[in-house]
Enzyme design. Structure first.
Site, short mmCIF file in Angstrom:
data_model
loop_
_atom_site.label_atom_id
_atom_site.label_comp_id
_atom_site.label_asym_id
_atom_site.label_seq_id
_atom_site.Cartn_x
_atom_site.Cartn_y
_atom_site.Cartn_z
N CYS A 1 -15.52 -0.59 -8.45
CA CYS A 1 -15.39 -1.07 -7.07
C CYS A 1 -15.04 0.07 -6.14
O CYS A 1 -15.01 -0.10 -4.93
CB CYS A 1 -14.33 -2.16 -6.98
N SER B 1 9.21 4.57 12.44
CA SER B 1 8.24 5.13 13.37
C SER B 1 8.69 6.50 13.85
O SER B 1 9.85 6.91 13.66
CB SER B 1 8.07 4.20 14.58
N ARG B 2 7.79 7.22 14.50
CA ARG B 2 8.13 8.54 15.04
C ARG B 2 9.19 8.43 16.12
O ARG B 2 9.91 9.40 16.40
CB ARG B 2 6.87 9.22 15.59
N GLY C 1 11.72 6.59 15.81
CA GLY C 1 12.97 6.28 15.13
C GLY C 1 13.23 4.80 14.96
O GLY C 1 14.31 4.40 14.50
#
Length: 252
Positions: A100, A240-241, A243
């Site tokens: 697959c 996240s960037r 914080g």
């Protein structure tokens, strides 16, 4: 503005990441060839064997030896006979099926085989993940040199990094860390692992197989990985960037 090339065709100004072929052989039978970085290969063999469900318990791995050849590394793993028979049966069942194309698995059935549900673990306190992007960089000596390696880090109950492993492949980095943690008898069910990579389905399944409590990634998860984490009661968090701690799946 005209693009000006910086000529790297001569001697390299900084090291590039190592990338080698690593063959994993069980009880004398070759099982898989992976591309990985050439550090912490014994940890890799141990983590891979458990996170891929090739044995039912770490005690069923009797020995691991590594040999370097002109083509790469050969890891010889001796496992319990019952697990070896199951491995051979799995290989026979896969013969003749068309691939697959997903992460080296030969069928959708093998990719999405059932996993045992986790009991659910309490979330790590938010302060444990404070500043984790910078803290994990401090544990990446190889990544600092090359700028091209993923890292997986293990946090203790107070949020300190106590183990870290690096690899050019994100799943290899996780396998190495899982192997190192298991060698040190770490209780993964109440542990938190932070990864510099995005969260994909194979990372979640490896975490569930090794009974990990919390997986944190520094890039967003895929929808399939979120669904799998929720189904199996794995805490899944994205930092996240900016914080922000984004909780996608809560195990308990």
């Amino acid at each position: 503005m005209t693009l000006i090339y910086k000529d790297y065709s001569g001697p390299l100004p900084s090291p590039l990441p190592d990338e080698v072929a690593v063959s994993l052989s069980y009880n004398g039978i070759s099982h898989a060839v992976m591309v990985a970085s050439d550090n912490d290969l014994e940890d890799f063999a141990l983590g891979f064997t458990l996170s891929e469900g090739l044995v039912s318990h770490s005690d069923h791995i009797y020995s691991i030896s590594s040999t370097q050849t002109d083509l790469g590394f050969v890891l010889e793993i001796k496992i319990a006979q019952r697990d070896f028979q199951n491995l051979k049966k799995r290989r026979r069942n896969l013969q003749g099926r068309s691939g697959c194309g997903l992460c080296g698995h030969e069928s959708l059935e093998s990719t999405f085989s059932p996993l045992a549900l986790l009991p659910g673990s309490a979330l790590p306190p938010g302060e444990n993940l404070q500043g984790i992007r910078q803290r994990i960089r401090d544990w990446q000596p190889l990544g600092a040199d090359s700028g091209a390696l993923h890292a997986a880090a293990l946090l203790n109950q107070t949020g300190d990094i106590i183990l870290c492993r690096e690899d050019i492949g994100r799943h290899n980095a996780l396998d190495k860390l899982l192997g190192a943690a298991i060698k040190q008898s770490v209780d993964l069910s109440s542990s938190c692992i932070v990864m510099t990579s995005r969260c994909s389905i194979e990372l979640v399944r490896k975490a569930v197989r090794c009974r990990l409590g919390t997986l944190v990634t520094l890039a967003a998860p895929s929808s399939l990985s979120v669904a799998t984490a929720r189904t199996h009661h794995l805490n899944l968090i994205h930092i996240s960037r900016q914080g922000e701690a984004r909780l996608y799946s809560k195990g308990a």
